[in-house]
Design an enzyme around this catalytic site. Structure first.
Site, PDB file in Angstrom:
ATOM      1  N   TYR A  41       0.779  -1.314   0.165  1.00  0.00           N
ATOM      2  CA  TYR A  41      -0.153   0.051  -0.054  1.00  0.00           C
ATOM      3  C   TYR A  41       0.975   1.314   0.198  1.00  0.00           C
ATOM      4  O   TYR A  41       0.285   2.270  -0.262  1.00  0.00           O
ATOM      5  CB  TYR A  41      -0.777   0.041   1.171  1.00  0.00           C
ATOM      6  CG  TYR A  41      -1.854  -1.203   1.349  1.00  0.00           C
ATOM      7  CD1 TYR A  41      -2.070  -2.013   0.268  1.00  0.00           C
ATOM      8  CD2 TYR A  41      -2.607  -1.353   2.404  1.00  0.00           C
ATOM      9  CE1 TYR A  41      -3.068  -3.173   0.521  1.00  0.00           C
ATOM     10  CE2 TYR A  41      -3.322  -2.253   2.760  1.00  0.00           C
ATOM     11  CZ  TYR A  41      -3.699  -3.177   1.491  1.00  0.00           C
ATOM     12  OH  TYR A  41      -4.455  -4.354   1.706  1.00  0.00           O
ATOM     13  N   LYS A 100     -12.282   0.049   4.249  1.00  0.00           N
ATOM     14  CA  LYS A 100     -11.502   1.360   4.000  1.00  0.00           C
ATOM     15  C   LYS A 100     -12.358   2.443   4.143  1.00  0.00           C
ATOM     16  O   LYS A 100     -13.502   2.538   3.653  1.00  0.00           O
ATOM     17  CB  LYS A 100     -10.915   1.277   2.494  1.00  0.00           C
ATOM     18  CG  LYS A 100     -10.153   2.608   2.206  1.00  0.00           C
ATOM     19  CD  LYS A 100     -10.202   3.061   0.894  1.00  0.00           C
ATOM     20  CE  LYS A 100      -9.759   4.306   0.398  1.00  0.00           C
ATOM     21  NZ  LYS A 100      -9.629   4.667  -0.866  1.00  0.00           N
ATOM     22  N   SER A 158      -2.931 -14.337   3.551  1.00  0.00           N
ATOM     23  CA  SER A 158      -3.862 -13.656   2.719  1.00  0.00           C
ATOM     24  C   SER A 158      -4.031 -14.166   1.377  1.00  0.00           C
ATOM     25  O   SER A 158      -3.033 -14.437   0.809  1.00  0.00           O
ATOM     26  CB  SER A 158      -3.545 -12.175   2.925  1.00  0.00           C
ATOM     27  OG  SER A 158      -4.672 -11.253   2.154  1.00  0.00           O
TER      28      SER A 158
END
Length: 263
Positions: free
Chosen positions: A38, A217, A126
Site C-alpha cells: 500500500y 477502507k 491472505s
C-alpha cells in the site's frame, strides 16, 4: 482481534492516511490494517503515534509484499515495516498472496523466526484457498491465526468459512462493502431501511454475525463513523437468511497471477 478494523488500501496520501487513522482510533477503532504494497505504513504509523491510545490496546496488522517473500527478504522488510510503523512489533503479519516470491518452506520459516523473536504476535495468510492454508499449517511451528480474503454479501465464502471453523483460524474480510456495490442491492437496502441504517452498516453487521472480522477502507470522518456504528446493528435470523439468499456472485479481486482454486 477486534472484529471491525480500519482498512487503508489505496489510502496513499500521507496526510490523509495519517489523519484517517488518528480519527478512527480516537473514535474507538482498535484494529488497523495496512501492507507493504500500500506504500503507506509510515503514514499509518504517524496516525497511530498521533492518537491518544495506548499501544497495548491496539491491534496492528501489515503484510509482506509478494516481491519480498523470499526468506531473507521477509526478515529484512519486516524490520523495515516496523521502522515505518514506529513499532517494535505488530500484532499480525500476513503473507499478502501465495504468489510472486512465495515459497512455502522458505517464506513460512522466516515468519516462524519473526514470531520466535517477538517481532510478530501472530502469523497470518491472505488470499489463501483452503489447500494452501493446510500446507501452511503443516509447515509452520506458529499457529495460523487468520486468513484475509475478499468477502461481502456477493462473495460469501462458504467453503472458507467452514474451513476456518474446522481448522480454528480467523477469517478477515477485505472489500467488505464490495467497493460500493452493496449500495445497489435491493435486499441490503430494505434491511438497512428497517434499521434506519446504511447498506454499508448492514453488510458489516452481516459479516460480524458470520464470525468474520471486517476491515472497510474509509478516509473521511463521516464514512469512518458510519462503518463504526455498524457494531450497534443486530440482524434477525430472517434478515440474515435474506442476505444469505442474495444470488449475485462477484469476485472483485482476481489477478491472473493469484491462486487457481477459489471457491
Amino acid at each position: 482481534m477486534p472484529m471491525l478494523g480500519l482498512g487503508t488500501w489505496q489510502n496513499d496520501d500521507p496526510d490523509e492516511c495519517a489523519t484517517s487513522v488518528e480519527t478512527a482510533l480516537e473514535m474507538g477503532y482498535r484494529h488497523v490494517d495496512t501492507a507493504q504494497a500500500y506504500g503507506n505504513e509510515a503514514a499509518v504509523g504517524d496516525g497511530i503515534a498521533a492518537a491518544d491510545v495506548d499501544r497495548d490496546d491496539l491491534f496492528v496488522a501489515t503484510k509482506i509484499d509478494t516481491s519480498n517473500l523470499a526468506h531473507d527478504d521477509v526478515l529484512e522488510t519486516a524490520e523495515e515495516s516496523l521502522d515505518d510503523l514506529g513499532l517494535d512489533h505488530v500484532d499480525l503479519l500476513y503473507v499478502h498472496w501465495p504468489a510472486g516470491e512465495y515459497d512455502a518452506e522458505g517464506t513460512l520459516s522466516a515468519f516462524d523466526e519473526l514470531h520466535s523473536r517477538g517481532k510478530i504476535d501472530h502469523v497470518g495468510l491472505s488470499n489463501f484457498p483452503p489447500e494452501r492454508v493446510e500446507e501452511a499449517v503443516d509447515i509452520l511451528d506458529a499457529p495460523v491465526f487468520a486468513n484475509q480474503v475478499e468477502m461481502h454479501p456477493f462473495l460469501q465464502q462458504e467453503e472458507l468459512r467452514a474451513h476456518a471453523d474446522e481448522h480454528d483460524y480467523e477469517l478477515v474480510a477485505y472489500s467488505p462493502l464490495a467497493r460500493g456495490e452493496v449500495f445497489e442491492d435491493d435486499v441490503l437496502a430494505d434491511v438497512a431501511e428497517d434499521h434506519d441504517a446504511s447498506a454499508a452498516q448492514v453488510s458489516l453487521a452481516w459479516l460480524r454475525e458470520k464470525g468474520v472480522t471486517a476491515i472497510p477502507k474509509a478516509t473521511g470522518r463521516d464514512h469512518i463513523e458510519d462503518n463504526f456504528e455498524s457494531v450497534e446493528i443486530d440482524l434477525s435470523e430472517d434478515e440474515l437468511d435474506r442476505i444469505d439468499g442474495i444470488e449475485q456472485r462477484t469476485r472483485l479481486v482476481d489477478p491472473d497471477w493469484g491462486p487457481d482454486a477459489w471457491d
